[in-house]
Write a protein that holds these residues in place. Structure first.
Motif, mmCIF file in Angstrom:
data_model
loop_
_atom_site.group_PDB
_atom_site.id
_atom_site.type_symbol
_atom_site.label_atom_id
_atom_site.label_comp_id
_atom_site.label_asym_id
_atom_site.label_seq_id
_atom_site.Cartn_x
_atom_site.Cartn_y
_atom_site.Cartn_z
ATOM 1 N N SER A 175 9.691 1.313 1.257
ATOM 2 C CA SER A 175 7.991 -0.246 1.498
ATOM 3 C C SER A 175 9.126 -0.910 0.828
ATOM 4 O O SER A 175 8.555 -2.647 1.025
ATOM 5 C CB SER A 175 7.614 0.125 0.314
ATOM 6 O OG SER A 175 6.824 2.093 1.212
ATOM 7 N N LEU A 179 1.426 -0.903 -0.051
ATOM 8 C CA LEU A 179 0.434 0.523 -0.047
ATOM 9 C C LEU A 179 1.014 1.004 -0.446
ATOM 10 O O LEU A 179 0.655 2.324 -0.694
ATOM 11 C CB LEU A 179 -1.173 -0.065 1.340
ATOM 12 C CG LEU A 179 -1.658 0.946 1.696
ATOM 13 C CD1 LEU A 179 -2.922 1.020 0.080
ATOM 14 C CD2 LEU A 179 -2.231 1.199 2.697
ATOM 15 N N LEU A 180 1.634 1.141 0.975
ATOM 16 C CA LEU A 180 2.924 2.852 1.200
ATOM 17 C C LEU A 180 3.119 2.341 -0.354
ATOM 18 O O LEU A 180 3.886 3.514 -0.537
ATOM 19 C CB LEU A 180 3.495 3.137 2.209
ATOM 20 C CG LEU A 180 2.766 2.770 4.180
ATOM 21 C CD1 LEU A 180 3.506 2.316 4.692
ATOM 22 C CD2 LEU A 180 1.280 3.713 3.620
ATOM 23 N N ASP A 194 1.420 3.785 -3.020
ATOM 24 C CA ASP A 194 1.316 5.471 -3.170
ATOM 25 C C ASP A 194 2.575 6.233 -3.120
ATOM 26 O O ASP A 194 2.592 7.482 -3.756
ATOM 27 C CB ASP A 194 0.817 5.493 -0.990
ATOM 28 C CG ASP A 194 0.037 7.248 -1.211
ATOM 29 O OD1 ASP A 194 -0.786 7.421 -1.957
ATOM 30 O OD2 ASP A 194 1.201 7.231 -0.353
ATOM 31 N N SER A 195 3.930 5.715 -2.547
ATOM 32 C CA SER A 195 4.946 6.325 -2.625
ATOM 33 C C SER A 195 5.705 6.181 -4.294
ATOM 34 O O SER A 195 5.320 7.727 -4.897
ATOM 35 C CB SER A 195 5.611 6.134 -2.001
ATOM 36 O OG SER A 195 5.865 5.722 -1.064
#
Lengths: 176, 505
Positions: A68, A41-42, A45-46
């Motif tokens: 991540s 997820l992170l 997003d990044s």
């Protein structure tokens, strides 16, 4: 270094009928999967924020993206090694789990109650209730302790140090 | 002897009624926190941090560091009288301390513990007094690449030297760094990992996380273990104190060795816990009479306590000189520095002289006062343990909530604290180390900034980390530490091969 010479085990021996609620291996697997999901997820997003190079150096997502990836890889490694192991030790036994819930559930209720009654009134209920029901301490002792402690906290933070806490209808009635 | 002069000025900063009063308050609260199993040094400091928001930085850090000294002293009381370590770093003290209490030598054991604690921290403070200004002076030459290399070294030494499973250390560290990055990016001003939430815009506050990770999770763990407190009564008379002190010179070697171990492990992120075990094991190994350890030998109290205190105190050295904390508690103190508007790092020694030297002076004074205080009030603090845990547990929860809310006046932080409490509980049970997570949370943004500034300066060339001998040697050392497990096993194998060759002809 011979750290293994030293064994420090304070755990109370489990009773014979005290069956485990979950095995350490299963919980470890669940946690690893959750961490992997968080990493994905992170990372995603990044990547969306921009994980490459701009004219002025690394973009905002650069650092988090590679972290991540690192965390995801480590969680994957954890999942693979745990899958090949056989379950050995319990994570929590039934009795232990009950005791943990005895403090976790009141804490959760306390946080909920705080939204409506303010911190101090909620604290009074938490301390009195916990001492009375969980600790089986005489009601008058519980109520008195809760009142004194909450009052001392109120005087210390609200009055002496001017640290503002969430307040509810009771404090409002007294003009705070 | 510039250090003496500055130290003297530091004492002058301290000597006023308000600071001294708050110092006493800090010590008493700290001993209290240390005595209670389920509340530790890091929690105590984190929970009480909001109290200091309105103080000036010097008074604030004096009070907070006194809580820390108090907690270091207090942990020994529970270990010796109740056989339950009040703090993780007093586990090794129970091995010989509790047998001594059983034999009716509780007062002797307590005196030994407090005195050796005092000697340990005194050694470390002396080290700080003379070494910290030099290191800070040296570090003034550091640019972003050097700083990033030092941060990198800190993280690598956790991974390479940690005792936990390596992938768990990596996860814990990466998670901390990621959480530190949530919110607004300090370099570009862009939002990241907020998922449109206005609450996450502010970022995840480090102190809220610490209160959850250490405070709430510790309550859950203590409840799970259901500690039954059954202890010995202790009263310390002056006669016993003097008798124990008279025997001190005989153990000078143990004390010296443990101090050295403690200072080393405190400066490197090994921490007080590792130091206390190592101090105990080394003393046991080098003793002529190994079997008497664990049966109530006074050296078994001296060794771990000296090491734990030396480590706990010297952990403040890299924090003051470089802005890199050597332990969890030091990390929280560092968080405090930022709240009070100070910028941690070598410039502190130049720009905030009275703050730095006031802090160092308070280490001397706090330890002397703490020793006297703890020796004279043991019965009072031991009786605290007779208060039922059912009364103490909710009070700790309330204190945690107050601490978490006060930092940013946000209800969201209360929920965050609860989530971190559950995470801390599960992580501790599964053997994920919490120290790298804490350190990563507090250093994350600074490390990232240093990296990006270095990259901007070098136009994206990674060779900037080997561009001069200083930064090159730090980076290389970091990589060596990171791959230390691989390197040491390779070296063992090579040595094994060498041995075979020699045996061949």
């Amino acid at each position: 270094m011979a750290d293994d010479e030293v064994v420090a085990d304070q755990a109370v021996a489990a009773a014979a009928d005290d069956r485990p609620v979950a095995q350490s291996r299963s919980v470890d697997l669940v946690v690893s999967v959750l961490l992997l999901a968080l990493a994905v997820l992170l990372g995603w997003d990044s990547w969306r924020t921009g994980a490459g190079w701009a004219s002025d150096g690394p973009q905002a997502g650069y650092f988090p993206f590679y972290l991540s990836v690192l965390m995801g890889a480590a969680s994957l490694y954890g999942i693979v090694t745990k899958l090949s192991e056989t379950p050995t030790e319990p994570f929590v036994t039934r009795q232990q789990f009950e005791r943990v819930m005895k403090v976790f559930v009141p804490t959760l209720l306390y946080c909920l109650l705080m939204q409506y009654l303010g911190l101090y009134v909620a604290s009074f209920f938490l301390i009195a209730g916990f001492m009375w029901w969980v600790g089986r301490i005489a009601p008058w002792k519980s109520l008195l302790t809760a009142f004194v402690f909450t009052a001392v906290m109120f005087c210390t933070f609200e009055i002496a140090f001017n640290v503002i806490m969430p307040k509810g209808p009771l404090e409002a009635a007294f003009g705070f | 002897m510039e250090a003496f002069e500055l130290l003297f000025q530091g004492f002058q900063v301290l000597l006023n009624a308000k600071t001294l009063g708050l110092m006493m308050v800090g010590l008493v609260l700290g001993i209290f926190v240390g005595v209670l199993p389920g509340l530790g040094g890091p929690n105590g400091v984190a929970i009480l941090l909001p109290l200091t928001f309105t103080m000036d930085p010097t008074t604030a850090i004096v009070m907070l560091s006194c809580i820390y000294w108090g907690a270091l002293f207090g942990g020994a009381i529970t270990s010796i009288l109740f056989n339950i370590p009040g703090e993780a770093w007093s586990v090794a003290t129970t091995f010989d301390g509790y047998p001594m209490a059983q034999q009716g030598r509780a007062a002797e054991a307590l005196t030994a513990a407090f005195t050796s604690s005092f000697i340990g921290s005194l050694t470390a403070v002396l080290l700080i007094t003379f070494l910290a200004p030099r290191i800070a002076d040296f570090a003034l030459r550091f640019g972003p690449p050097e700083f990033f290399a030092v941060y990198f070294l800190t993280f690598c030494s956790f991974v390479g030297l940690g005792k936990e499973e390596r992938h768990k250390i990596v996860i814990s560290m990466a998670l901390g760094l990621l959480l530190a990055g949530v919110g607004m990016d300090t370099v570009s001003g862009q939002l990241r990992m907020t998922f449109g939430s206005s609450e996450l815009l502010r970022g995840i506050n480090f102190l809220v996380a610490v209160i959850g990770l250490f405070g709430i999770s510790e309550i859950l763990l203590t409840m799970e273990e259901r500690l039954a407190l059954r202890g010995h009564i202790a009263r310390i008379s002056l006669r016993v104190v003097l008798q124990t002190w008279k025997s001190l010179p005989r153990y000078w070697l143990t004390l010296l060795r443990s101090s050295a171990i403690g200072c080393w492990l405190g400066v490197t992120p090994g921490g007080a816990i590792a130091a206390s075990f190592m101090g105990y094991n080394v003393a046991k190994r080098l003793s002529k009479d190994k079997d008497s350890f664990g049966k109530g030998r006074i050296e078994g109290v001296f060794a771990p306590e000296t090491a734990a205190h030396a480590a706990g105190t010297s952990a403040l050295l890299p924090m003051l000189a470089l802005g890199i904390p050597g332990s969890g508690t030091a990390a929280i103190l560092l968080g405090g520095l930022m709240v009070w508007g100070l910028n941690p790092g070598p410039l502190l020694f130049v720009e905030h002289k009275s703050f730095v030297w006031g802090t160092i002076a308070s280490m001397y004074l706090g330890n002397v006062v703490g020793l006297v205080l703890v020796l004279s009030t043991v019965p009072i603090f031991a009786s605290v343990l007779r208060v039922p845990f059912a009364a103490i547990a909710p009070m700790i929860v309330v204190s945690c909530a107050i601490g978490a809310y006060a930092i940013q006046n946000a209800m969201f932080d209360i929920w965050l604290m609860l989530i971190f409490g559950v995470v801390g509980y599960v992580f501790k049970k599964l053997g994920y180390p919490l120290a790298p997570l804490t350190l990563a949370l507090v250093l994350g943004n600074r490390a990232e900034d240093a990296f990006r500034l270095a990259m901007i300066g070098a136009e994206g060339d990674l060779r900037v980390f080997w561009s001069n001998p200083l930064v090159g040697s730090i980076t290389t050392l970091a990589l060596v530490l990171l791959f230390w497990p691989v390197i040491s096993s390779l070296m063992d194998r090579l040595r094994g091969l060498g041995g075979q060759w020699r045996e061949l002809p």
